[in-house]
Scaffold this motif. Structure first.
Motif, PDB file in Angstrom:
ATOM      1  N   ILE A   9      33.801  46.696  34.515  1.00  0.00           N
ATOM      2  CA  ILE A   9      35.015  47.011  35.207  1.00  0.00           C
ATOM      3  C   ILE A   9      36.258  46.749  34.041  1.00  0.00           C
ATOM      4  CG2 ILE A   9      36.644  46.070  37.069  1.00  0.00           C
ATOM      5  CD1 ILE A   9      33.875  45.022  38.732  1.00  0.00           C
ATOM      6  N   VAL A  10      36.798  47.822  33.967  1.00  0.00           N
ATOM      7  CA  VAL A  10      38.293  47.296  33.175  1.00  0.00           C
ATOM      8  C   VAL A  10      39.226  47.033  33.829  1.00  0.00           C
ATOM      9  CG1 VAL A  10      39.623  48.562  31.326  1.00  0.00           C
ATOM     10  CG2 VAL A  10      37.122  49.077  31.438  1.00  0.00           C
ATOM     11  N   LEU A  11      39.655  45.726  33.828  1.00  0.00           N
ATOM     12  CA  LEU A  11      40.995  45.273  34.576  1.00  0.00           C
ATOM     13  C   LEU A  11      41.983  45.499  33.616  1.00  0.00           C
ATOM     14  CD1 LEU A  11      39.333  42.049  35.837  1.00  0.00           C
ATOM     15  CD2 LEU A  11      39.834  43.925  37.341  1.00  0.00           C
ATOM     16  N   VAL A  12      43.202  46.160  34.295  1.00  0.00           N
ATOM     17  CA  VAL A  12      44.343  46.437  33.574  1.00  0.00           C
ATOM     18  C   VAL A  12      45.566  45.709  34.047  1.00  0.00           C
ATOM     19  CG1 VAL A  12      45.810  47.986  32.500  1.00  0.00           C
ATOM     20  CG2 VAL A  12      43.498  48.746  32.996  1.00  0.00           C
ATOM     21  N   GLY A  13      46.049  44.729  33.383  1.00  0.00           N
ATOM     22  CA  GLY A  13      47.268  43.780  33.787  1.00  0.00           C
ATOM     23  C   GLY A  13      48.602  44.430  33.144  1.00  0.00           C
ATOM     24  N   PRO A  14      49.554  43.961  33.622  1.00  0.00           N
ATOM     25  CA  PRO A  14      50.871  44.195  33.144  1.00  0.00           C
ATOM     26  C   PRO A  14      51.375  44.009  31.616  1.00  0.00           C
ATOM     27  CG  PRO A  14      51.188  42.364  34.712  1.00  0.00           C
ATOM     28  CD  PRO A  14      49.631  42.825  34.543  1.00  0.00           C
ATOM     29  N   GLY A  15      50.710  42.883  31.348  1.00  0.00           N
ATOM     30  CA  GLY A  15      50.960  42.676  29.733  1.00  0.00           C
ATOM     31  C   GLY A  15      52.230  42.090  29.592  1.00  0.00           C
ATOM     32  N   THR A  16      52.812  41.214  30.568  1.00  0.00           N
ATOM     33  CA  THR A  16      54.077  40.417  30.351  1.00  0.00           C
ATOM     34  C   THR A  16      53.847  38.926  30.492  1.00  0.00           C
ATOM     35  OG1 THR A  16      54.451  40.343  32.762  1.00  0.00           O
ATOM     36  CG2 THR A  16      55.339  42.448  31.713  1.00  0.00           C
ATOM     37  N   PRO A  18      50.527  35.877  29.851  1.00  0.00           N
ATOM     38  CA  PRO A  18      49.369  35.455  29.261  1.00  0.00           C
ATOM     39  C   PRO A  18      48.258  35.603  30.631  1.00  0.00           C
ATOM     40  CG  PRO A  18      50.371  33.718  28.930  1.00  0.00           C
ATOM     41  CD  PRO A  18      51.389  34.660  29.382  1.00  0.00           C
ATOM     42  N   ILE A  19      46.974  36.179  30.418  1.00  0.00           N
ATOM     43  CA  ILE A  19      46.009  35.799  31.305  1.00  0.00           C
ATOM     44  C   ILE A  19      44.580  35.599  30.668  1.00  0.00           C
ATOM     45  CG2 ILE A  19      44.522  37.072  33.079  1.00  0.00           C
ATOM     46  CD1 ILE A  19      46.719  39.147  33.589  1.00  0.00           C
ATOM     47  N   PRO A  20      43.798  34.492  30.967  1.00  0.00           N
ATOM     48  CA  PRO A  20      44.245  33.472  32.280  1.00  0.00           C
ATOM     49  C   PRO A  20      45.606  32.829  32.219  1.00  0.00           C
ATOM     50  CG  PRO A  20      41.964  33.177  31.428  1.00  0.00           C
ATOM     51  CD  PRO A  20      42.920  33.922  30.396  1.00  0.00           C
ATOM     52  N   VAL A  21      45.972  32.463  33.351  1.00  0.00           N
ATOM     53  CA  VAL A  21      47.287  31.613  33.274  1.00  0.00           C
ATOM     54  C   VAL A  21      47.119  30.366  32.968  1.00  0.00           C
ATOM     55  CG1 VAL A  21      49.043  30.682  34.723  1.00  0.00           C
ATOM     56  CG2 VAL A  21      48.146  32.830  35.148  1.00  0.00           C
ATOM     57  N   SER A  22      47.768  29.620  31.851  1.00  0.00           N
ATOM     58  CA  SER A  22      47.372  28.263  31.453  1.00  0.00           C
ATOM     59  C   SER A  22      48.581  27.287  31.927  1.00  0.00           C
ATOM     60  CB  SER A  22      47.416  28.305  29.849  1.00  0.00           C
ATOM     61  OG  SER A  22      48.849  28.708  29.658  1.00  0.00           O
ATOM     62  N   GLU A  31      49.296  37.844  37.604  1.00  0.00           N
ATOM     63  CA  GLU A  31      48.518  36.915  36.409  1.00  0.00           C
ATOM     64  C   GLU A  31      47.644  35.928  37.102  1.00  0.00           C
ATOM     65  OE1 GLU A  31      51.577  39.010  34.681  1.00  0.00           O
ATOM     66  OE2 GLU A  31      51.645  37.563  36.317  1.00  0.00           O
ATOM     67  N   ASN A  32      48.254  35.269  38.144  1.00  0.00           N
ATOM     68  CA  ASN A  32      47.224  34.252  38.920  1.00  0.00           C
ATOM     69  C   ASN A  32      46.142  34.955  39.674  1.00  0.00           C
ATOM     70  OD1 ASN A  32      48.465  31.307  38.581  1.00  0.00           O
ATOM     71  ND2 ASN A  32      50.319  32.407  38.835  1.00  0.00           N
ATOM     72  N   THR A  33      46.547  36.073  40.352  1.00  0.00           N
ATOM     73  CA  THR A  33      45.457  36.912  40.905  1.00  0.00           C
ATOM     74  C   THR A  33      44.480  37.363  40.064  1.00  0.00           C
ATOM     75  OG1 THR A  33      46.924  37.429  42.761  1.00  0.00           O
ATOM     76  CG2 THR A  33      45.082  38.696  42.425  1.00  0.00           C
ATOM     77  N   LEU A  34      44.585  37.724  38.955  1.00  0.00           N
ATOM     78  CA  LEU A  34      43.870  38.291  37.992  1.00  0.00           C
ATOM     79  C   LEU A  34      43.029  37.426  37.459  1.00  0.00           C
ATOM     80  CD1 LEU A  34      45.517  41.312  35.976  1.00  0.00           C
ATOM     81  CD2 LEU A  34      43.438  41.590  37.650  1.00  0.00           C
ATOM     82  N   THR A  35      43.622  36.051  37.170  1.00  0.00           N
ATOM     83  CA  THR A  35      42.873  34.758  36.829  1.00  0.00           C
ATOM     84  C   THR A  35      41.643  34.557  37.799  1.00  0.00           C
ATOM     85  OG1 THR A  35      44.932  33.997  35.607  1.00  0.00           O
ATOM     86  CG2 THR A  35      42.940  32.536  36.135  1.00  0.00           C
ATOM     87  N   LEU A  36      42.065  34.533  39.123  1.00  0.00           N
ATOM     88  CA  LEU A  36      41.253  34.302  39.983  1.00  0.00           C
ATOM     89  C   LEU A  36      40.053  35.419  40.439  1.00  0.00           C
ATOM     90  CD1 LEU A  36      43.471  32.908  42.765  1.00  0.00           C
ATOM     91  CD2 LEU A  36      41.977  31.605  41.687  1.00  0.00           C
ATOM     92  N   ILE A  37      40.278  36.736  40.128  1.00  0.00           N
ATOM     93  CA  ILE A  37      39.330  37.666  39.960  1.00  0.00           C
ATOM     94  C   ILE A  37      38.356  37.482  38.828  1.00  0.00           C
ATOM     95  CG2 ILE A  37      39.199  40.238  39.592  1.00  0.00           C
ATOM     96  CD1 ILE A  37      41.887  40.583  41.146  1.00  0.00           C
ATOM     97  N   ARG A 148      41.364  41.972  48.541  1.00  0.00           N
ATOM     98  CA  ARG A 148      42.373  40.937  49.184  1.00  0.00           C
ATOM     99  C   ARG A 148      42.876  39.936  48.240  1.00  0.00           C
ATOM    100  NH1 ARG A 148      42.116  41.589  54.281  1.00  0.00           N
ATOM    101  NH2 ARG A 148      40.566  42.450  55.438  1.00  0.00           N
ATOM    102  N   CYS A 149      44.030  40.284  47.447  1.00  0.00           N
ATOM    103  CA  CYS A 149      44.607  39.609  46.524  1.00  0.00           C
ATOM    104  C   CYS A 149      45.881  38.643  47.134  1.00  0.00           C
ATOM    105  CB  CYS A 149      45.434  40.442  45.538  1.00  0.00           C
ATOM    106  SG  CYS A 149      44.467  41.478  44.889  1.00  0.00           S
ATOM    107  N   GLY A 150      46.085  37.438  46.395  1.00  0.00           N
ATOM    108  CA  GLY A 150      47.306  36.514  47.216  1.00  0.00           C
ATOM    109  C   GLY A 150      46.783  35.172  46.961  1.00  0.00           C
TER     110      GLY A 150
END
Length: 213
Positions: A9-16, A18-22, A31-37, A148-150
């Motif tokens: 799976i190639v996950l593509v984020g917005p790049g605005t 950092p991920i994972p969120v620190s 970014e928080n949602t992708l961190t959880l994923i 189901r993101c959020g």
């Protein structure tokens, strides 16, 4: 046993951001949602790679899909049409726009935004069935699924009442790129949405807009 797929799976984020969120940075919904994923994919031993940059991101995606059997899951609407036709694997998307479930808002620029998105991907994984149903209005043959993101229930359990007031509450930083002020201006008293968050857009009217509460 948790399910995995053979494809990477190639996950593509917005790049605005950092991920994972620190740390407690306070913002960064996608970014928080992708961190959880990512945390969930790690638990399942699922092969994945995260591409979260604004420059040369298509080249990064192409490198991955050319070396391995992949599926690309883009989490930033504006990238989908740029990726379309430049990869030889399935392209799916999940919209994190707060407006995707609300058909009455799909006018002018917003309608064009979603029409372009749904016609750029092979499948759409909406955050709710309402979102998927609206996607099918614009493209009847699109394949849909749920992502189901959020806010996860394990971290936050909202207080619910049996009967609400018919309004939607959208929590997040209010800034120009998210167009809250534009939506507010377009729909005025017909807007059944309450925006809550730090106001960084000077064009946003912070109080006494929309229908009476």
């Amino acid at each position: 046993m948790s399910k995995t797929i053979d494809k990477k799976i190639v996950l593509v984020g917005p790049g605005t951001l950092p991920i994972p969120v620190s740390g407690n940075n306070g913002w960064g919904g996608i970014e928080n949602t992708l961190t959880l994923i990512i945390q969930e994919l790690d638990k399942r031993n699922q092969k994945y790679v995260l591409i979260n940059q604004q420059n040369n991101y298509i080249e990064k995606i192409q490198k991955e899909v050319n070396n391995e059997d992949c599926i690309v899951h883009v989490h930033y609407d504006d990238y989908a049409h740029e990726i379309k036709g430049k990869i030889n694997c399935p392209l799916v998307s999940t919209s994190h726009s707060p407006y995707h479930p609300f058909i009455p808002l799909w006018k002018d620029g917003i309608g064009f935004h979603f029409h372009r998105l749904f016609h750029s991907v092979d499948a759409y994984f909406g955050q709710s069935q309402i979102s998927n149903d609206n996607a099918l209005r614009l493209r009847k043959d699109i394949k849909t699924g749920l992502c189901r993101c959020g806010i996860p229930d394990s971290l936050y359990k909202p207080y619910r009442v049996e009967k609400g007031n018919g309004r939607s509450l959208i929590i997040g930083k209010i800034e120009e790129r998210k167009n809250q002020a534009t939506i507010q201006k377009m729909f005025g008293n017909d807007l059944d949405i309450d925006f809550v968050g730090h106001i960084a857009d000077p064009n946003f009217i912070p109080a006494n807009y929309g229908k009476s509460r």
